[in-house]
Design a protein around this motif. Structure first.
Motif, PDB file in Angstrom:
ATOM      1  N   LEU A   1       2.500   4.822 -33.800  1.00 53.62           N
ATOM      2  CA  LEU A   1       3.575   5.264 -32.917  1.00 53.62           C
ATOM      3  C   LEU A   1       3.627   4.394 -31.668  1.00 53.62           C
ATOM      4  N   ARG A   2       2.475   4.029 -31.152  1.00 51.49           N
ATOM      5  CA  ARG A   2       2.451   3.160 -29.967  1.00 51.49           C
ATOM      6  C   ARG A   2       2.917   1.751 -30.325  1.00 51.49           C
ATOM      7  N   TRP A   3       2.490   1.270 -31.484  1.00 53.13           N
ATOM      8  CA  TRP A   3       2.887  -0.063 -31.934  1.00 53.13           C
ATOM      9  C   TRP A   3       4.391  -0.145 -32.143  1.00 53.13           C
ATOM     10  N   SER A   4       4.973   0.896 -32.703  1.00 57.10           N
ATOM     11  CA  SER A   4       6.407   0.873 -32.997  1.00 57.10           C
ATOM     12  C   SER A   4       7.256   0.950 -31.732  1.00 57.10           C
ATOM     13  N   GLY A   5       6.643   1.394 -30.604  1.00 54.40           N
ATOM     14  CA  GLY A   5       7.410   1.515 -29.386  1.00 54.40           C
ATOM     15  C   GLY A   5       7.146   0.431 -28.363  1.00 54.40           C
ATOM     16  N   VAL A   6       6.273  -0.539 -28.681  1.00 59.19           N
ATOM     17  CA  VAL A   6       5.915  -1.578 -27.733  1.00 59.19           C
ATOM     18  C   VAL A   6       6.765  -2.830 -27.959  1.00 59.19           C
ATOM     19  N   ASP A   7       6.874  -3.678 -26.950  1.00 53.47           N
ATOM     20  CA  ASP A   7       7.572  -4.959 -27.089  1.00 53.47           C
ATOM     21  C   ASP A   7       6.631  -5.925 -27.816  1.00 53.47           C
ATOM     22  N   ARG A   8       6.756  -5.983 -29.116  1.00 52.39           N
ATOM     23  CA  ARG A   8       5.804  -6.741 -29.922  1.00 52.39           C
ATOM     24  C   ARG A   8       6.008  -8.252 -29.806  1.00 52.39           C
ATOM     25  N   SER A   9       7.152  -8.676 -29.322  1.00 56.66           N
ATOM     26  CA  SER A   9       7.391 -10.117 -29.193  1.00 56.66           C
ATOM     27  C   SER A   9       6.454 -10.748 -28.166  1.00 56.66           C
ATOM     28  N   ALA A  10       5.886  -9.915 -27.282  1.00 52.88           N
ATOM     29  CA  ALA A  10       4.984 -10.430 -26.248  1.00 52.88           C
ATOM     30  C   ALA A  10       3.521 -10.378 -26.672  1.00 52.88           C
ATOM     31  N   ILE A  11       3.248  -9.891 -27.881  1.00 50.78           N
ATOM     32  CA  ILE A  11       1.877  -9.740 -28.360  1.00 50.78           C
ATOM     33  C   ILE A  11       1.514 -10.932 -29.239  1.00 50.78           C
ATOM     34  N   GLU A  12       0.581 -11.751 -28.771  1.00 54.46           N
ATOM     35  CA  GLU A  12       0.193 -12.949 -29.515  1.00 54.46           C
ATOM     36  C   GLU A  12      -0.822 -12.649 -30.617  1.00 54.46           C
ATOM     37  N   ALA A  13      -1.657 -11.622 -30.428  1.00 58.52           N
ATOM     38  CA  ALA A  13      -2.703 -11.302 -31.400  1.00 58.52           C
ATOM     39  C   ALA A  13      -2.600  -9.820 -31.761  1.00 58.52           C
ATOM     40  N   PRO A  14      -1.775  -9.479 -32.759  1.00 53.66           N
ATOM     41  CA  PRO A  14      -1.604  -8.071 -33.133  1.00 53.66           C
ATOM     42  C   PRO A  14      -2.911  -7.375 -33.502  1.00 53.66           C
ATOM     43  N   ASP A  15      -3.825  -8.088 -34.200  1.00 60.89           N
ATOM     44  CA  ASP A  15      -5.073  -7.447 -34.598  1.00 60.89           C
ATOM     45  C   ASP A  15      -5.885  -7.003 -33.380  1.00 60.89           C
ATOM     46  N   ARG A  16      -5.950  -7.872 -32.381  1.00 58.46           N
ATOM     47  CA  ARG A  16      -6.710  -7.544 -31.167  1.00 58.46           C
ATOM     48  C   ARG A  16      -6.045  -6.399 -30.411  1.00 58.46           C
ATOM     49  N   PHE A  17      -4.730  -6.442 -30.306  1.00 53.25           N
ATOM     50  CA  PHE A  17      -3.995  -5.376 -29.617  1.00 53.25           C
ATOM     51  C   PHE A  17      -4.228  -4.036 -30.313  1.00 53.25           C
ATOM     52  N   LEU A  18      -4.077  -4.011 -31.642  1.00 56.58           N
ATOM     53  CA  LEU A  18      -4.205  -2.764 -32.384  1.00 56.58           C
ATOM     54  C   LEU A  18      -5.635  -2.245 -32.369  1.00 56.58           C
ATOM     55  N   ARG A  19      -6.604  -3.156 -32.464  1.00 57.68           N
ATOM     56  CA  ARG A  19      -8.012  -2.736 -32.405  1.00 57.68           C
ATOM     57  C   ARG A  19      -8.319  -2.095 -31.047  1.00 57.68           C
ATOM     58  N   THR A  20      -7.744  -2.637 -29.989  1.00 64.33           N
ATOM     59  CA  THR A  20      -7.943  -2.064 -28.662  1.00 64.33           C
ATOM     60  C   THR A  20      -7.334  -0.668 -28.572  1.00 64.33           C
ATOM     61  N   VAL A  21      -6.117  -0.520 -29.081  1.00 61.49           N
ATOM     62  CA  VAL A  21      -5.458   0.785 -29.049  1.00 61.49           C
ATOM     63  C   VAL A  21      -6.265   1.823 -29.817  1.00 61.49           C
ATOM     64  N   VAL A  22      -6.687   1.466 -31.028  1.00 60.94           N
ATOM     65  CA  VAL A  22      -7.443   2.410 -31.855  1.00 60.94           C
ATOM     66  C   VAL A  22      -8.793   2.736 -31.219  1.00 60.94           C
ATOM     67  N   SER A  23      -9.453   1.746 -30.658  1.00 62.66           N
ATOM     68  CA  SER A  23     -10.753   1.985 -30.022  1.00 62.66           C
ATOM     69  C   SER A  23     -10.618   2.957 -28.863  1.00 62.66           C
ATOM     70  N   ARG A  24      -9.629   2.755 -28.026  1.00 65.07           N
ATOM     71  CA  ARG A  24      -9.471   3.619 -26.855  1.00 65.07           C
ATOM     72  C   ARG A  24      -9.020   5.026 -27.236  1.00 65.07           C
ATOM     73  N   LEU A  25      -8.154   5.147 -28.238  1.00 69.59           N
ATOM     74  CA  LEU A  25      -7.786   6.478 -28.731  1.00 69.59           C
ATOM     75  C   LEU A  25      -9.003   7.188 -29.321  1.00 69.59           C
ATOM     76  N   SER A  26      -9.844   6.435 -30.022  1.00 69.44           N
ATOM     77  CA  SER A  26     -11.046   7.013 -30.621  1.00 69.44           C
ATOM     78  C   SER A  26     -12.028   7.481 -29.556  1.00 69.44           C
ATOM     79  N   LEU A  27     -12.142   6.727 -28.470  1.00 66.09           N
ATOM     80  CA  LEU A  27     -13.042   7.127 -27.388  1.00 66.09           C
ATOM     81  C   LEU A  27     -12.688   8.514 -26.871  1.00 66.09           C
ATOM     82  N   ASP A  28     -11.409   8.778 -26.678  1.00 65.55           N
ATOM     83  CA  ASP A  28     -10.985  10.092 -26.199  1.00 65.55           C
ATOM     84  C   ASP A  28     -11.384  11.187 -27.184  1.00 65.55           C
ATOM     85  N   ARG A  29     -11.169  10.928 -28.463  1.00 62.46           N
ATOM     86  CA  ARG A  29     -11.527  11.927 -29.488  1.00 62.46           C
ATOM     87  C   ARG A  29     -13.035  12.091 -29.596  1.00 62.46           C
TER      88      ARG A  29
END
Length: 300
Positions: free
Chosen positions: A46-74
């Motif tokens: 949901l976060r990926w689909s709402g972000v300006d992806r044209s500015a993201i050079e490394a999708p894997d790094r961006f997504l890994r960061t998002v998932v890691s931080r969401l996991s920390l909260d859980r």
């Protein structure tokens, strides 16, 4: 040059799916629960689909960061809930032979971080220690990137990794990931359990073997870890004997290692093993029907 997820006809789903296995692998290693990991990955989508992806050079790094931080909260919420768990808490087993992605799993170190034995040990760590350890061991990330992912300095990430590794050191000596030895012991365990030969079963166990059982307060199991070959063998044979007329066994692959599906009455349960030195050093008995339902493949 990264694929442009915003080009005509591309909504970003293709890029996300290319990394889904890795993302589930991150979240599962951090949370120990397959359903929770899938929920985190869905929120990341949901976060990926709402972000300006044209500015993201490394999708894997961006997504890994998002998932890691969401996991920390859980993780912080989950650790508090586990304090009230009835009996030992065990991670949810995943039927990896069904092709369920839990990447990466190419190296021995990566496979070890997926094992149920390691996931149990990771419960010893604090939330930040676990996050740093997983990102370092399973993904071989440099401390600089780990720090950026988790909002830490390089030095703090190094310190957390050293501290976490020290806390896990003695437990890691109690199991190995050698697949041949592991499967052989599981097959011999199955034969002894089927025949009810307690002395044979006891001979497969280390003298200081420990059994952890998780019924989630819904299935009757030992409320404390059981230690010692004689006590563990007696408990296992006794449990199986109660259902002698309606028991079945199947070897299956959980988290990349051979284990047993055991049907007692109308319910399937999972038995996974920790192996070292040619004997079984640990047994994890998962009986919680909710966890088994949520696990990859839906064990019932």
């Amino acid at each position: 040059m990264p694929e442009d997820p915003d080009r005509p006809g591309d909504d970003g789903a293709t890029v996300f799916e290319q990394h889904r296995g890795m993302l589930v692998g991150v979240a599962y290693r951090l949370l120990g629960g397959f359903a929770d990991a899938e929920d985190v990955v869905q929120e990341a989508w949901l976060r990926w689909s709402g972000v300006d992806r044209s500015a993201i050079e490394a999708p894997d790094r961006f997504l890994r960061t998002v998932v890691s931080r969401l996991s920390l909260d859980r993780m912080r919420m989950a650790y508090r809930h586990r304090e009230a768990h009835v009996g030992p808490w065990l991670p949810e087993p995943v039927l990896t032979q069904e092709g369920q992605p839990l990447g990466p799993a190419e190296t021995a170190a990566q496979r070890e971080t997926l094992s149920l034995a390691m996931l149990r040990l990771l419960e010893r760590l604090s939330v930040p220690e676990r996050a740093v350890f997983v990102l370092r061991e399973a993904f071989d990330l440099p401390y600089e990137e780990i720090g950026e992912t988790l909002g830490l300095s390089d030095a703090h990430a190094r310190q957390l990794y050293r501290r976490g590794s020290h806390r896990l050191a003695d437990g890691r000596e109690r199991f190995t990931v050698d697949p041949g030895m592991h499967r052989d012991l599981v097959e011999r365990f199955l034969v002894a359990a089927r025949t009810g030969e307690r002395s044979v079963l006891e001979g497969l166990l280390a003298r200081d073997v420990t059994l952890w059982s998780d019924g989630g307060g819904k299935v009757s199991t030992a409320l404390r870890p059981v230690s010692g070959a004689e006590r563990v063998a007696r408990l296992l044979i006794g449990t199986i004997a109660k259902h002698r007329s309606s028991v079945d066994f199947r070897i299956a692959e959980f988290n990349g290692q051979a284990g047993l599906l055991i049907r007692l009455g109308s319910h399937w349960q999972v038995c996974s093993f920790e192996v070292a030195g040619g004997v079984i050093t640990g047994v994890q008995w998962m009986a919680d029907p909710d966890k088994l339902e949520r696990s990859g493949g839906g064990v019932r």
